[in-house]
Structures are given as structure tokens and as C-alpha cells.
Design a protein around this motif. Sequence first.
Motif, PDB file in Angstrom:
ATOM      1  N   GLN A 252      60.861  30.799  50.317  1.00  0.00           N
ATOM      2  CA  GLN A 252      60.988  31.650  49.248  1.00  0.00           C
ATOM      3  C   GLN A 252      62.344  32.227  48.978  1.00  0.00           C
ATOM      4  O   GLN A 252      62.769  32.685  49.998  1.00  0.00           O
ATOM      5  CB  GLN A 252      59.769  32.643  49.282  1.00  0.00           C
TER       6      GLN A 252
ATOM      7  N   GLY B 146      49.837  27.443  46.009  1.00  0.00           N
ATOM      8  CA  GLY B 146      50.126  29.077  46.213  1.00  0.00           C
ATOM      9  C   GLY B 146      49.881  29.373  47.729  1.00  0.00           C
ATOM     10  O   GLY B 146      50.384  28.637  48.751  1.00  0.00           O
TER      11      GLY B 146
ATOM     12  N   MET C 148      49.803  30.811  42.603  1.00  0.00           N
ATOM     13  CA  MET C 148      51.292  30.976  42.336  1.00  0.00           C
ATOM     14  C   MET C 148      52.240  30.441  43.553  1.00  0.00           C
ATOM     15  O   MET C 148      51.934  31.133  44.647  1.00  0.00           O
ATOM     16  CB  MET C 148      51.805  32.555  41.819  1.00  0.00           C
ATOM     17  N   SER C 149      53.191  29.801  43.285  1.00  0.00           N
ATOM     18  CA  SER C 149      53.927  29.350  44.544  1.00  0.00           C
ATOM     19  C   SER C 149      55.123  30.581  44.643  1.00  0.00           C
ATOM     20  O   SER C 149      55.360  30.510  46.070  1.00  0.00           O
ATOM     21  CB  SER C 149      54.459  27.998  44.309  1.00  0.00           C
ATOM     22  N   SER C 150      55.411  31.054  43.655  1.00  0.00           N
ATOM     23  CA  SER C 150      56.570  32.125  43.960  1.00  0.00           C
ATOM     24  C   SER C 150      55.793  33.530  44.271  1.00  0.00           C
ATOM     25  O   SER C 150      55.352  34.053  43.320  1.00  0.00           O
ATOM     26  CB  SER C 150      57.278  32.233  42.998  1.00  0.00           C
ATOM     27  N   ILE C 151      56.235  34.081  45.485  1.00  0.00           N
ATOM     28  CA  ILE C 151      55.611  35.393  45.974  1.00  0.00           C
ATOM     29  C   ILE C 151      56.457  36.270  44.909  1.00  0.00           C
ATOM     30  O   ILE C 151      55.883  37.395  44.848  1.00  0.00           O
ATOM     31  CB  ILE C 151      55.848  35.415  47.324  1.00  0.00           C
ATOM     32  N   LYS C 152      57.837  35.996  44.763  1.00  0.00           N
ATOM     33  CA  LYS C 152      58.485  37.000  43.772  1.00  0.00           C
ATOM     34  C   LYS C 152      57.773  37.003  42.463  1.00  0.00           C
ATOM     35  O   LYS C 152      57.497  38.137  42.136  1.00  0.00           O
ATOM     36  CB  LYS C 152      59.910  36.340  43.474  1.00  0.00           C
ATOM     37  N   LYS C 153      57.176  36.074  41.868  1.00  0.00           N
ATOM     38  CA  LYS C 153      56.539  36.308  40.589  1.00  0.00           C
ATOM     39  C   LYS C 153      55.154  36.764  40.952  1.00  0.00           C
ATOM     40  O   LYS C 153      54.891  37.788  40.042  1.00  0.00           O
ATOM     41  CB  LYS C 153      56.361  34.610  40.202  1.00  0.00           C
TER      42      LYS C 153
END
Lengths: 162, 139
Positions: free
Chosen positions: A47, A122, B66-71
Motif C-alpha cells: 500500500q 481486499g 477493497m484492496s486500497s486501505i487508504k480508500k
Amino acid sequence: MPDDELDSDLEALFPKLRPGLYRVTSPKDPRYNCFAFAANDTQHYWQYMGPGKHGGYFWPKEINGDSLEDVISVYGLIGFQVCETSDFEPDIVKIAIYIDDDSIPSHVARQTRRGVWKSKLGRGKDIEHTSLQLLEGDEPHEYGRVAVLMKKRRYDSEDVDK
Amino acid sequence: MEVRPQRERRGQGERIGQNANRRPSKPLRRHNLFRHVSSLDRAKNADIEAKFHRLADQWISQTEHMSSIKKACMHTSYQRIIGMGSQVIPYLLQELNQNPNHWFWALNAITEEDPAQSEDSFDGAVSAWLKWGKEKGYL
């Protein structure tokens, strides 16, 4: 297909997933995400967190962003090159980068030795799916569309493909 | 203007949580007052804990894929947890201990500290935050 390889909650979130087209291959695990999984890494959550270092996340220090071009560069660092098709080729591993409506990378899937695809959803489960299109779409949890395919030589030590 | 005797005013001040127009048959004793305040604190803490778990469950179920932890961390429920401020730190740390998930951003935002800064793995960050929580007396 055994019932424990199916997940009705996933089928609700990703409407194209149907029995016979996918199977669950791991329990939920927050320690890694699809970007790591596609790189054969199940120990880190890949990330980009912005300038400065944020504890708990991995991102190559050479890449300062998470745009599509940045993500292509990340996989380029470990030997992937952009390719044209998702067709299966023996001894080649392919990955598919999905983007959302804003052209932001939303997911990456990885092709197995048998030509099907594997995805880490996810922080949730890993699944094996018969086509890339099963996770495409504009429903709230779907990942948009496949924008880029990349490939590199497959090594025997790469265990997420099993 | 009517000036009440000192004793009566003191007695009214002790009538916490009661209708001010009704005079109690007996003034609350000091230890009863503490018990009353303590039970109010417990009720308040229970409300905070329940709210935290409700928001945490919403966040997990609505962003887990969701792959993006920011999102994911921009989700309303996660932002509301951050908005609860320092009172939610013990619950974040307990959750991190019992059901590890990505609470690092929230802890960092609330405390303005990042004891996991040198960690690039999830497990390393969990350990660092739990160690920090013990040192600070939250766990």
C-alpha cells in the motif's frame, strides 16, 4: 464443488461469481492484499501511504505514488513486463491490473499454473476464478475493468500459484 | 429575591439526576453520590464501546473487499471512529489484540504517534501498537 469452497456473501458482492466459476481457497487474512498476492507475497500489505513512512505497510521506496503507471512500475521492479493478452502460456505468470472509474488501480489478479486466475479480495479471502471478467463491473464492490496485463517467467518456488 | 439557607442549597446540589422541583425525603449520602456518578461513567463507557463496535462492524463489512486501505479508511464509519477521539483508544487496542485489523491509521490519527513506523508488516505493526498500549496503560 464442496460447500465450503463457495461463499454466498461473495456472490452477493460480486454478482458474476457463481458456483462452478469460482472457489474460495483461503480464509480471510488482513495481513496481505491483492497487490502483494499478485507478487507472490502473503506477508505484507502492499500500500502506498503517501510521503513518509507509515507503519504496517509495504511499498517499494523507488515508487512515489499509486497511479496505474506507478503500479506498473512496481511490478516492473520484480520483472513483470506489459503484455497484450491474458492467454495462458506455460512457464509464464501473468497478472491483470484492474482500475476503477477514476482510473485508480483497484485490484490485481494472478494467473495460476492451470490457466485460471487467483485473487485476494481486499482483506478478505483468496479465491480462484475462471475468468478475469467475473470481478469486473460497476457494482459497488466490483473492481471496474482490467486495464493492463503483465507477464514474467514463472518460477517453481512461487507457491501462491498452487 | 429569596435567599435560601446555606444548608438547603447544599442539599439541592446533591440531587444529581433528580427533578430539581422535588425535594428528596433524605439527602444523598456522599458514598451514594460517588456510586451514582460511577454508574453514570460506566453507562457512558458502555455507550462508547457499543458505538465503536457498531461502527467497526460496519467498516469491516462494507470495506473488507477493497484492496486500497487508504480508500477503506476514508469510509464514513472509520472516520467516525477517528472522530470519537482519545476515548476510543482502549477499544481500538482491544480490537487490535482480539481481531487484528487495520486500525493503525485511526490510532495514528488520534494519538499523533506511530510506534509502528519502522514496521513494514501487518504483524509487526500490531505488535508495536499493542506494546505502545501497554506502556501507556491502555491495556
